[in-house]
Design an enzyme around this catalytic site. Sequence first.
Site, PDB file in Angstrom:
ATOM      1  N   ASN A  17       0.814  -1.213   0.000  1.00  0.00           N
ATOM      2  CA  ASN A  17       0.000   0.000   0.000  1.00  0.00           C
ATOM      3  C   ASN A  17       0.852   1.268   0.000  1.00  0.00           C
ATOM      4  O   ASN A  17       0.454   2.282  -0.568  1.00  0.00           O
ATOM      5  CB  ASN A  17      -0.929   0.002   1.218  1.00  0.00           C
ATOM      6  CG  ASN A  17      -2.078  -0.959   1.062  1.00  0.00           C
ATOM      7  OD1 ASN A  17      -2.925  -0.791   0.202  1.00  0.00           O
ATOM      8  ND2 ASN A  17      -2.105  -1.993   1.900  1.00  0.00           N
ATOM      9  N   ASP A  65      -0.026 -10.967   0.104  1.00  0.00           N
ATOM     10  CA  ASP A  65       1.175 -10.778   0.922  1.00  0.00           C
ATOM     11  C   ASP A  65       1.263 -11.814   2.029  1.00  0.00           C
ATOM     12  O   ASP A  65       2.351 -12.325   2.341  1.00  0.00           O
ATOM     13  CB  ASP A  65       1.215  -9.362   1.503  1.00  0.00           C
ATOM     14  CG  ASP A  65      -0.043  -9.005   2.281  1.00  0.00           C
ATOM     15  OD1 ASP A  65      -1.118  -9.599   2.043  1.00  0.00           O
ATOM     16  OD2 ASP A  65       0.028  -8.098   3.142  1.00  0.00           O
TER      17      ASP A  65
END
Length: 257
Positions: free
Chosen positions: A9, A109
Amino acid sequence: MILTIDIGNTNTVLGCWRDSRLALTLRLHTSRDQTADEYCLLIGNLLSSRGVDPRDLTGGILSSVVPELRNVMKVAMEQLTGKTFLCVGAGLKTGLNIRMDNPAQLGADLVVDAVASLAKYQPPLVIFDMGTATTMSVIDPEGIYRGGLIIPGLRLSVDALSARAAQLPYIHLGKPQRFIGSNTIDCMQAGAVYGSALMIDGLIARTEEELGQPVTAVATGGLMALIHPYCRRSLHYDENLMLEGLYILYRKNAGKD
């Protein structure tokens, strides 16, 4: 040479692998507004500046927690290298046994972290990844991914505190001067760092209670470098865990193993 890309992010991390060795890492800010052409130019220039010819890359794989950038980066890498990159997601062989209500909801992830950790450490495992969010993954003694926790990230939490408390400033996250702060900034830094370290210690203890046995604790993520020295529980700090997991998945899916 293989290129692995972890799109987070906040930051995107690239790793170049030569002969099963991580030869180079690069870090850039994740921008949702960049086009494939812009990422192609940016990453191409970064690689060239470090002596890597993008056309020498023989393949690659990427993982993204930003859905809108997954295809953008895939196209950019095809333009840059002439190769089709693998993507972590549906259809990719991981070998990971996921026992959650909806396994498809597990972030890319977390999948990659788990794959790397199982390749390097003995389960049961608890895996911490400190980035924009702090995540905890639990893998039981049989190597099954059971679930975990998602916690507001350290930087996010501190910035939210400053934004909502009129008399608290925005601070740089760094090593606290002492445990008991004697001014506002020291108090905030100590609270952020020691509070996070104590949280991790406590979560490891609670996980061991839940599983009924000791666990191996693995730690990674951009902010973990600051926090892990203040933890009292034993942690395997692994800065490049995501890149290692991506490389393992590349070899598994490109027929290299």
